[in-house]
Design an enzyme around this catalytic site. Structure first.
Site, PDB file in Angstrom:
ATOM      1  CG  ASP A  49      -3.460  -6.367  -9.330  1.00 28.80           C
ATOM      2  OD1 ASP A  49      -3.650  -6.679  -8.058  1.00 28.80           O
ATOM      3  OD2 ASP A  49      -3.931  -5.677  -9.753  1.00 28.80           O
ATOM      4  CG  ASP A  85      -1.098  -3.982  -4.471  1.00 27.84           C
ATOM      5  OD1 ASP A  85      -0.841  -3.597  -5.542  1.00 27.84           O
ATOM      6  OD2 ASP A  85      -2.511  -3.997  -4.321  1.00 27.84           O
ATOM      7  CG  ASP A 138     -10.373  -1.293   1.873  1.00 29.67           C
ATOM      8  OD1 ASP A 138      -9.659  -2.321   2.176  1.00 29.67           O
ATOM      9  OD2 ASP A 138     -10.642  -1.358   0.372  1.00 29.67           O
TER      10      ASP A 138
HETATM   11  P1  ATP Z   1      -8.427  -6.048  -6.197  1.00 26.11           P
HETATM   12  O1  ATP Z   1      -8.619  -7.754  -6.489  1.00 26.11           O
HETATM   13  O2  ATP Z   1      -9.632  -5.538  -6.810  1.00 26.11           O
HETATM   14  O3  ATP Z   1      -7.117  -5.744  -6.684  1.00 26.11           O
HETATM   15  P2  ATP Z   1      -7.454  -5.236  -3.885  1.00 26.11           P
HETATM   16  O4  ATP Z   1      -8.128  -5.491  -2.318  1.00 26.11           O
HETATM   17  O5  ATP Z   1      -6.287  -5.705  -4.186  1.00 26.11           O
HETATM   18  O6  ATP Z   1      -8.585  -5.832  -4.890  1.00 26.11           O
HETATM   19  P3  ATP Z   1      -6.525  -2.657  -4.730  1.00 26.11           P
HETATM   20  O7  ATP Z   1      -7.281  -1.407  -5.152  1.00 26.11           O
HETATM   21  O8  ATP Z   1      -5.470  -3.396  -5.538  1.00 26.11           O
HETATM   22  O9  ATP Z   1      -7.665  -3.694  -3.934  1.00 26.11           O
HETATM   23  O10 ATP Z   1      -5.855  -2.022  -3.413  1.00 26.11           O
HETATM   24  C1  ATP Z   1      -4.815  -2.737  -2.479  1.00 26.11           C
HETATM   25  C2  ATP Z   1      -5.018  -2.630  -1.152  1.00 26.11           C
HETATM   26  O11 ATP Z   1      -4.959  -1.161  -0.509  1.00 26.11           O
HETATM   27  C3  ATP Z   1      -6.563  -3.236  -0.584  1.00 26.11           C
HETATM   28  O12 ATP Z   1      -6.482  -4.632  -0.238  1.00 26.11           O
HETATM   29  C4  ATP Z   1      -6.470  -2.349   0.497  1.00 26.11           C
HETATM   30  O13 ATP Z   1      -6.015  -2.951   1.721  1.00 26.11           O
HETATM   31  C5  ATP Z   1      -5.807  -0.925   0.396  1.00 26.11           C
HETATM   32  N1  ATP Z   1      -6.858  -0.097  -0.317  1.00 26.11           N
HETATM   33  C6  ATP Z   1      -6.970   0.199  -1.574  1.00 26.11           C
HETATM   34  N2  ATP Z   1      -8.097   1.078  -1.590  1.00 26.11           N
HETATM   35  C7  ATP Z   1      -8.211   1.658  -0.506  1.00 26.11           C
HETATM   36  C8  ATP Z   1      -9.258   2.678   0.010  1.00 26.11           C
HETATM   37  N3  ATP Z   1     -10.058   3.369  -0.646  1.00 26.11           N
HETATM   38  N4  ATP Z   1      -9.199   2.606   1.312  1.00 26.11           N
HETATM   39  C9  ATP Z   1      -8.299   2.076   2.254  1.00 26.11           C
HETATM   40  N5  ATP Z   1      -7.847   1.163   1.755  1.00 26.11           N
HETATM   41  C10 ATP Z   1      -7.543   0.851   0.510  1.00 26.11           C
HETATM   42 MG    MG Z   2      -5.011  -5.403  -6.039  1.00 21.68          MG
END
Ligand code: ATP
Ligand code: MG
Length: 461
Positions: free
Chosen positions: A75, A77, A151
């Site tokens: 996905d 963002d 994060d």
């Molecule tokens: P995935 O592959 O699981 O989707 P992801 O890194 O994209 O991993 P998401 O939960 O979709 O994780 O979150 C998107 C982004 O938002 C992360 O990459 C990070 O930059 C930020 N983020 C998400 N959750 C947190 C958190 N709890 N604290 C700080 N930043 C966060």
């Molecule tokens: Mg993601």
């Protein structure tokens, strides 16, 4: 060669740690080598529309990390300096969601692009609970502040599909090439603000095959109990991501290594300590990982039913030893397990009802005569129950013979099925256990039905 160039570009600190900065390192396409074909057209549409309206807009987070690793993200963002309301007005199908962090979902058919506004640097004024967990924070800010609020360094890079440049504020590229997960800022403080980050680091380490930076890892065992204060629904969401990400087995291994499994799935602690329970859970998780990696759907109900089965088994035999009939005893055991579990995890009703059904089907596989097997294969949860049964056989909990019988029955034509029904079957666990132990209820005042009678009379509980 390229790695060296990138490292040079990144100017890491003395000890190799990234320097925090307000100006990002700009990385061009020749260096980062992101394949534009892997970038979702909808995500491009969103960044383009925002940029055409005069805003900054980038693909951000895990999508950039995955693109840099040569993986197609699941996905996308987008981060922008437009406010949620300004974003919403630019798209036909866009919805404001979330309280803790307000975001916009831009929809293209089934596809959702999540758009967030750059967060401000300080959350000093944000609403927090007594442990310092941020409850609500919608302060907007500059892009470099947004980067510092993310994060991990590898999750804090921004990609502009129009110019094909990556902006890196925290040495994410260097960590990516070293395969290291490093939290941005002071680890203790970041875990206190949001304890879920401890689960995230474990999930990413398992998923990406990265190591966890020592400073980022060290406070985890001490701070793990903070997860108890996070709302159950959020812990559950993270658990689902962990278990359904295609690397559940590695995630669980890592959770145990970091001392994080205690209290997450309370009953799992116990299960994993019994060899048979551990074997069953490992098989269930490997089967799930395989399905996910093969692009097949998996049911959370099945997975949780498997994770907690050995606890159910234990309670079931306790109730039976206490004099309950097998079927009611199984239901009581399921109630107990689910009650304890749902204190921690907000298991949705649909999931718990799936779990109950899968468990309740198990004794019915024992009945291999008459019309019952025909009825059972018509049951709408038969497939899940049968797959579960096969796992039980494979783990050595029950005789492989019963699984083989059902496979033959399923695949057989009507003559073969009739032959199977008349075959003298070995008694299943139910029969065997009952033959060994026949507890009496309150000093044996009441006549107990034999298990065979129970089986026959409770055909469709
Ligand atoms: P995935 O592959 O699981 O989707 P992801 O890194 O994209 O991993 P998401 O939960 O979709 O994780 O979150 C998107 C982004 O938002 C992360 O990459 C990070 O930059 C930020 N983020 C998400 N959750 C947190 C958190 N709890 N604290 C700080 N930043 C966060
Ligand atoms: Mg993601």
């Amino acid at each position: 060669m390229i790695k060296k160039l990138i490292r040079k570009l990144l100017r890491t600190g003395k000890d190799g740690a990234p320097e925090s900065r307000t100006e990002p390192v700009v990385i061009q396409a020749v260096q980062h080598r992101i394949d534009p074909v892997r970038v979702s057209n909808n995500a491009k549409r969103v960044t383009q529309t925002l940029q055409d309206a005069g805003f900054k807009a980038f693909i951000v987070g895990g999508a950039v990390r995955d693109l840099l690793l040569g993986v197609t993200p699941k996905d996308f963002d987008v981060a922008t300096n437009a406010t949620p309301e300004q974003v919403r007005r630019l798209f036909k199908r866009a919805f404001l969601i979330g309280k803790r962090f307000q975001i916009v979902h831009v929809m293209f058919g089934q596809d959702v692009i999540e758009v967030t506004t750059f967060r401000g640097a300080s959350n000093d004024n944000a609403k927090k609970d007594e442990h310092g967990r941020v409850l609500r924070d919608n302060t907007f800010g500059e892009q470099h502040e947004d980067a510092a609020r993310r994060d991990f360094t590898v999750n804090a890079m921004y990609y502009d599909p129009a110019t094909q440049t990556v902006l890196d504020y925290h040495g994410g590229m260097a960590d990516l090439s070293k395969k290291v997960l490093r939290i941005i800022g002071v680890p203790e403080q970041r875990y206190r603000e949001d304890p879920i980050r401890m689960l995230r680091v474990v999930r990413f380490a398992a998923k990406l095959g990265f190591s966890i930076d020592a400073a980022c890892r060290e406070p985890i065992p001490l701070m793990a109990p903070l997860i108890d204060n996070v709302p159950a629904a959020r812990v559950f969401d993270e658990m689902l991501k962990l278990l359904l990400g295609g690397n559940a087995m590695d995630c669980l291994r890592q959770l145990r290594q970091e001392g994080l499994h205690h209290g997450l799935l309370p009953l799992l602690d116990v299960v994993l300590e019994q060899p048979l329970g551990e074997k069953f859970v490992s098989l269930a998780l490997s089967a799930t990982d395989e399905r996910i990696q093969g692009g097949k759907p998996v049911s959370p109900g099945f997975l949780f039913a498997a994770l907690l089965w050995h606890q159910v088994l234990e309670k079931w035999s306790e109730y039976r030893a206490g004099g309950e009939y097998p079927i009611p005893a199984l239901h009581l055991a399921a109630d107990d397990v689910l009650d304890t579990q749902t204190e921690k995890l907000a298991l949705q009703r649909k999931i718990t009802s799936d779990m109950r059904e899968i468990w309740a089907l198990q004794p019915r596989f024992e009945r291999r005569s008459g019309r019952t097997p025909y009825k059972l294969i018509e049951h709408q949860r038969f497939r899940a129950g049968y797959d579960f049964l096969l796992l039980r056989c494979e783990s050595g909990e029950i005789d492989a013979d019963i699984g083989e019988w059902w496979t033959a029955f399923l695949q057989g034509d009507s003559a073969e099925r009739e032959a199977l029904l008349t075959k003298k079957n070995k008694p299943g666990v139910e029969g065997a256990a009952a033959a060994k132990k026949r507890p009496s209820r309150r000093g044996g005042r009441r006549h107990r039905k034999s298990d065979a009678e129970v089986s026959a009379s409770s055909g469709d509980e």
